[in-house]
Design an enzyme around this catalytic site. Structure first.
Site, PDB file in Angstrom:
ATOM      1  CB  CYS A   1      -0.924  -0.030   1.222  1.00  0.00           C
ATOM      2  SG  CYS A   1      -1.821   1.495   1.519  1.00  0.00           S
TER       3      CYS A   1
ATOM      4  CB  CYS B   1       0.195   2.046   4.052  1.00  0.00           C
ATOM      5  SG  CYS B   1      -1.459   1.353   3.823  1.00  0.00           S
TER       6      CYS B   1
END
Length: 312
Positions: free
Chosen positions: A73, A76
């Site tokens: 991700c 993230c």
């Protein structure tokens, strides 16, 4: 569902009961707070399906921010360093627990992590949704400040020390503005109308007071759901699909319980069924709830898009 009539709304429909009594033996590489919560190895720790009970216990002493992320991700990786920086600067008033959703499917399911990064908090073992997606550092600081206020209203005011480090001095709390202090006092006394009036006066003095606006939205919701019975409200709404007051009551209870999408869908369905002349109150309630949940929340983004399509 969390009791929405408590002194502060711990919003969230996350069911963590199955994770409370798991074995707490840490695996290799796991860093989780001891159950005494007197100290931690680090203010930033990894949490797993097996060790999450310790994180829940720690949240009874200090608010725990839970960062649900994954290696693949990209957002993230943008957000996590910001979270770590801000938590570290707060010197033990918050702890950050990082959860790899790929490696911990039960936690991912419990938190309903449909989109990551997803950030929630735990206060006294109860979940509090914060935000989804990468957000700027200033917004993180503002959200964490509101989280500390919410935790204080619920009696979670501790700090933790890092093992081997000198205990940090607790930073001096800046005094609350008088109208904010009046609102908090009223909330603790269960006098929501007085709290609403205090926040409204604060906004009249400073329309850009974000904390007053957020507090006003929350306490209005608390006032509306106080004394409502969910089953009775649902029955009334089912019996009168176009009764605006009946649909509002269920939507408010859903938001208070963390069922955000259900609340938005209910009000958007109602909006679509009403004549143009009758839609105003529904639109206003939707906008109020959008502000309460947060404009960057993907559920708000989806609902705004649907509202726009119904309008035009």
């Amino acid at each position: 569902m969390t009791d929405p009539t408590s002194g502060a709304a711990l919003r969230g429909a996350v069911d963590l009961s199955a994770l409370r009594n798991r074995p707490t033996a840490a695996g290799p590489g796991d860093t989780v707070a001891p159950s005494s919560a007197a100290s931690v190895a680090s203010l930033v720790m990894d949490a797993t399906d097996e060790t999450f009970a310790q994180v829940l216990e720690l949240s009874r002493t200090v608010p725990v921010v839970v960062d649900l992320w994954a290696e693949w991700c990209g957002p993230c990786k943008q957000l996590s360093p910001i979270l770590e920086k801000v938590v570290t600067e707060l010197g033990g008033r918050l702890v950050l627990a990082k959860v790899d959703v790929d490696a911990n499917p039960q936690l991912s399911q419990a938190f309903r992590a449909q989109s990551i990064p997803m950030v929630v908090a735990l206060v006294g073992g109860q979940p509090v949704p914060l935000f989804t997606g990468a957000v700027p550092e200033q917004q993180v600081r503002e959200v964490f400040a509101q989280l500390l206020q919410l935790a204080a209203q619920n009696g979670v005011t501790g700090t933790v020390a890092v093992d081997g480090a000198a205990a940090p001095e607790a930073p001096a709390e800046p005094p609350l503005p008088p109208l904010h202090a009046e609102a908090f006092e009223a909330i603790e006394a269960g006098d929501y109308p007085r709290a609403i009036a205090a926040y409204e006066r604060a906004l009249a003095e400073n329309p850009r007071d974000a904390e007053a606006r957020a507090g006003l939205g929350q306490v209005r919701l608390l006032d509306r759901v106080q004394g409502l019975d969910l089953q009775a409200a649902r029955a009334a709404a089912a019996a009168a699909p176009q009764d605006v007051s009946a649909q509002f009551a269920v939507a408010d209870l859903d938001v208070a319980g963390g069922h955000i999408d259900d609340a938005f869908d209910r009000l958007l369905d109602l909006f679509g069924q009403l004549a143009a002349a009758d839609r105003g109150p529904v639109r206003e309630r939707l906008l109020e709830l959008f502000g309460l949940v947060g404009d960057t929340d993907p559920r708000v983004v989806r609902a705004r898009s649907r509202l726009a399509s119904l309008l035009f």
